[in-house]
Design an enzyme around this catalytic site. Structure first.
Site, PDB file in Angstrom:
ATOM      1  N   SER A   1       4.295  -6.263  -0.729  1.00 46.33           N
ATOM      2  CA  SER A   1       4.680  -4.989  -0.144  1.00 46.33           C
ATOM      3  C   SER A   1       6.167  -4.762  -0.460  1.00 46.33           C
ATOM      4  CB  SER A   1       4.403  -4.991   1.360  1.00 46.33           C
ATOM      5  OG  SER A   1       4.766  -3.765   1.954  1.00 46.33           O
TER       6      SER A   1
ATOM      7  N   TYR B   1       6.490   6.136  -2.557  1.00 45.46           N
ATOM      8  CA  TYR B   1       6.481   4.675  -2.653  1.00 45.46           C
ATOM      9  C   TYR B   1       6.270   4.041  -1.281  1.00 45.46           C
ATOM     10  CZ  TYR B   1       8.124  -0.037  -3.897  1.00 45.46           C
ATOM     11  OH  TYR B   1       8.229  -1.392  -4.093  1.00 45.46           O
TER      12      TYR B   1
ATOM     13  N   LYS C   1       3.297   1.585   0.326  1.00 45.50           N
ATOM     14  CA  LYS C   1       3.593   0.277   0.917  1.00 45.50           C
ATOM     15  C   LYS C   1       3.207   0.219   2.395  1.00 45.50           C
ATOM     16  CE  LYS C   1       5.057  -1.625  -2.843  1.00 45.50           C
ATOM     17  NZ  LYS C   1       4.216  -2.668  -3.503  1.00 45.50           N
TER      18      LYS C   1
END
Length: 278
Positions: free
Chosen positions: A135, A149, A153
């Site tokens: 992660s 992004y 994650k």
């Protein structure tokens, strides 16, 4: 965990994936090293008796299934899956196109899910296995210029935590790894794409963000070789952690997130707790 394990590592042709593969081989493990470009993986890792190199585009479920089948044919098992491959589509949310957002999720969230889908039947049949997903601190807290992004994650976080509750009955364990800033190839032109869509109101702040992110490439404090070795260390433990914070900056970020959550909880505790039926 002894030295007779089989690791499947995605994104093993460049960046952190190379370091993880090398560390696993050095520790005596057998490695299925995958990447979209097998020649790049060969150039990065060379030849080794305990190494199988397989083409794998993590966005393609058929590729994932074929890679797993090749690994089973060669080594007979898959004991550790490392979901490492990812990219970075950077930009202000309003400027990012939906195509760019979907591409980010396709690679950094749905990709690991597809590979894990292909591996799980093998681990379930074995009655053992460990799934590691890389992660980020962007999976703990949102950052400017990182909305797509961070969404991928944060998705990794919720998926992996839920997955653990489902597969532990089969002897399968999971670990979420939250790296801080490591000197990998994530911020290179090949892995990071800055949106070309622009809105005038963002011009000044966008310049500052571009300067920061481009300037950070090659200057990150974390050593990916040390992170790779840390993964070997925690995988050797009888009860590996469900979460591993990688880097002093990641530890600091987690502490700040914890403190902020406590502050937000306390601020509206009475109101939050008063919402039940009388």
């Amino acid at each position: 965990m002894d030295n007779n394990k089989v690791w499947l590592i995605t994104g093993a042709g460049r960046g952190m994936g190379v370091d993880i593969a090398k560390a696993a081989l050095k520790a005596g493990h057998r490695v299925i090293a995958t990447g979209r470009n097998p020649e790049r993986v060969i150039n990065a890792l060379g030849e080794h008796d305990n190494l199988l190199i397989v083409r794998l585009d993590i966005t393609n479920i058929k590729d994932a299934q074929a890679a797993v089948e090749a690994g089973i044919s060669k080594f007979g098992a898959i004991d550790v899956l490392v979901n490492n491959a990812a990219n970075f589509n950077a930009g202000y949310f309003e400027e990012l196109s939906m195509e760019e957002i979907e591409l980010q999720l396709s690679t950094s969230l749905f990709g690991p899910m597809k590979v894990t889908k292909a591996v799980l039947p093998i681990m379930r049949k074995q009655g053992s296995g460990h799934i590691v997903s890389i992660s980020s601190t962007a999976g703990l807290v949102g950052y400017t210029f990182c909305s797509a992004y961070a969404a991928s994650k944060f998705g990794i976080e919720g998926w992996m935590e839920s997955l653990q509750t489902e597969v532990e009955q089969f002897g399968i364990t999971t670990t979420i790894v939250n790296p801080g800033f490591f000197r990998t190839e994530l911020l290179t032109d090949e892995s990071t794409k800055y949106t070309e869509n622009t809105i005038e109101d963002y011009d000044e702040v966008r310049k500052q963000q571009l300067q920061f992110w481009k300037g950070a490439n090659g200057q990150q404090p974390g050593d990916p070789e040390k992170l790779a070795q840390a993964l070997i260390t925690i995988m050797d433990q009888q009860n590996p952690p469900k979460r591993f914070l990688a880097g002093a900056d990641a530890v600091e970020t987690a502490e700040q997130v914890s403190a902020t959550l406590k502050e937000q909880t306390d601020a509206y505790r009475d109101l939050s707790s008063s919402l039940a039926y009388n």
